[in-house]
Each structure stands twice: as C-alpha cells, then as structure tokens.
Write an enzyme that holds these catalytic residues in place. Structure first.
Site: not given
Length: 227
Positions: A39, A41, A43, A98, A101
């Site tokens: 992803c 993302d 993080r 993850h 999400c």
C-alpha cells in the site's frame, strides 16, 4: 521540504560513504530477488521492515496494494510486474496488506470516497473481497471486520496476479513464487497466507508459519461469539 533536504544531506554525508562500493555496483544495474507490492500508506516501509539493502527489493506501492486482473485495466502495477518478472527475473512477488488500512476502511464505508471518483474506481478491483467478507462476517465488530477484509483483499489480489500471463508462465516453470502477507503496524508482526490450507498464519522469526484457523472458520467463530 526542508526536512527532506536535511535528510538527504545526512545520507550523503554519513550513509553513502560507508556503502560507496554497493552504490557503485548499483549504478550499472539492479538484481532484486523480490518484487514487493504494498500500500502507498506512509507507515509501511518495506526496506526498513525487512532490513533490506538497496537493490534487494523492487517495490511498487498503490492505494490498497491492488493488482488489477489481466486485460481489465492497463496500469502501472501490471507493467511493473511484467518488467520485474520478465526482465529483472525476480524469484518472488509479495502482495502485502497492512493493519488500519484507509483503503479497506473506505470499502467498508463508501462515503469516505466522496469527491474522489478516481480512488473509488480504483477500489472496484477489491469488490470481490468486500462481497466475500460481507457474506461471512455477520455480527463482527468493526475491528474484526476490517481485519477480515484486509486479509481477503490480499487473497483476491493474489488471484488477480495469477491472471497475468508472465506470472502464470513463470510459476509454471517453477522460477517464480507468489506470497500474500499482512503487516501489523503496531505490533511489528506479519501473517502469511498459506495457499495449501487457505490460512493466514503468523510468521515466526525463523520464517516458519504457525498454523491458525482458516479465514472462513474464523468468521464462523467470531459470528458465534458475537451472537
């Protein structure tokens, strides 16, 4: 932006000199062993999570760690997979979802996609996961529902990945393996999908999974507990 510039100065001053030979080799080519699709993302940082050196991972990131089915959608991720398998000869492709999400939360609550038609259209490639989970998670709380959807989306994207001719051919020859993982941000844990049993299992530090319940069995247990 100033923070990024200062970070680059630190890299150039402190990190690069210690790994100069590595970067000199990489300047003329790459030979990654694994393609890592995850992803977008912020993080999720594959190189940090797996202590990988430059040149080891061929990373592709998008909203929801999605791989559209072959011929249904011409996209950067499909092109990147073809390049990784055909040209770079990667031996593994990992699709990694993850915890927490945002894309999966949006699938559960489409109102979060108001004003973002492109994102909404992109996430249609995860519709199968949404339908599967909706039919099997009656009575689950929001956290468990999200966890199940995240897992089922990874399974669905693995199925899409198999539709790519270059992937199917490489798997048939035994030169490529594909993997589905879930990364837990808060716990630094990874669960892996065991295709032979249809289960997500914990990854131990020695790389061997610990068997757990199948996704469908877990849905049934959670629903019974909530009743």
């Amino acid at each position: 932006m100033e923070h990024l510039i200062k970070g680059f100065e630190t890299f150039r001053r402190d990190v690069f000199p210690q790994q100069r030979e590595l970067f000199e080799r990489l300047a003329s080519g790459q030979n990654p062993h694994t393609m890592f699709i995850t992803c977008a993302d912020s993080r999720v940082m594959p190189e940090m999570i797996f202590s990988a050196q430059p040149g080891e991972l061929f990373v592709y990131r998008n909203v929801g760690n999605i791989v559209p089915p072959y011929a249904q959608h011409v996209s950067g991720v499909v092109a990147a997979v073809e390049y990784a398998v055909k040209v770079l000869k990667v031996r593994h492709v990992v699709i990694c979802g993850h915890s927490d999400c945002g894309a999966m939360k949006a699938l559960l609550d489409p109102s979060k996609l108001d004003g973002m038609p492109s994102v909404a259209d992109w996430l249609k490639h995860a519709d199968v996961a949404r339908h599967v989970v909706a039919e099997n998670t009656a009575g689950l709380d929001a956290e468990a529902h999200l966890r199940c959807l995240t897992e089922e989306n990874v399974v669905g994207q693995l199925e899409h990945l198999r539709t790519l001719p270059v992937v199917a051919a490489a798997m048939a020859s035994g030169s490529l393996s594909i993997h589905g993982w879930i990364y837990d941000i808060g716990e630094a844990g990874i669960r892996v999908f065991d295709g032979s049993s249809g289960r997500f299992v914990d990854m131990r530090t020695d790389g061997h999974p610990v068997p757990q319940a199948t996704p469908m069995a877990r849905f049934a247990q959670n629903a019974a507990s909530a009743a």
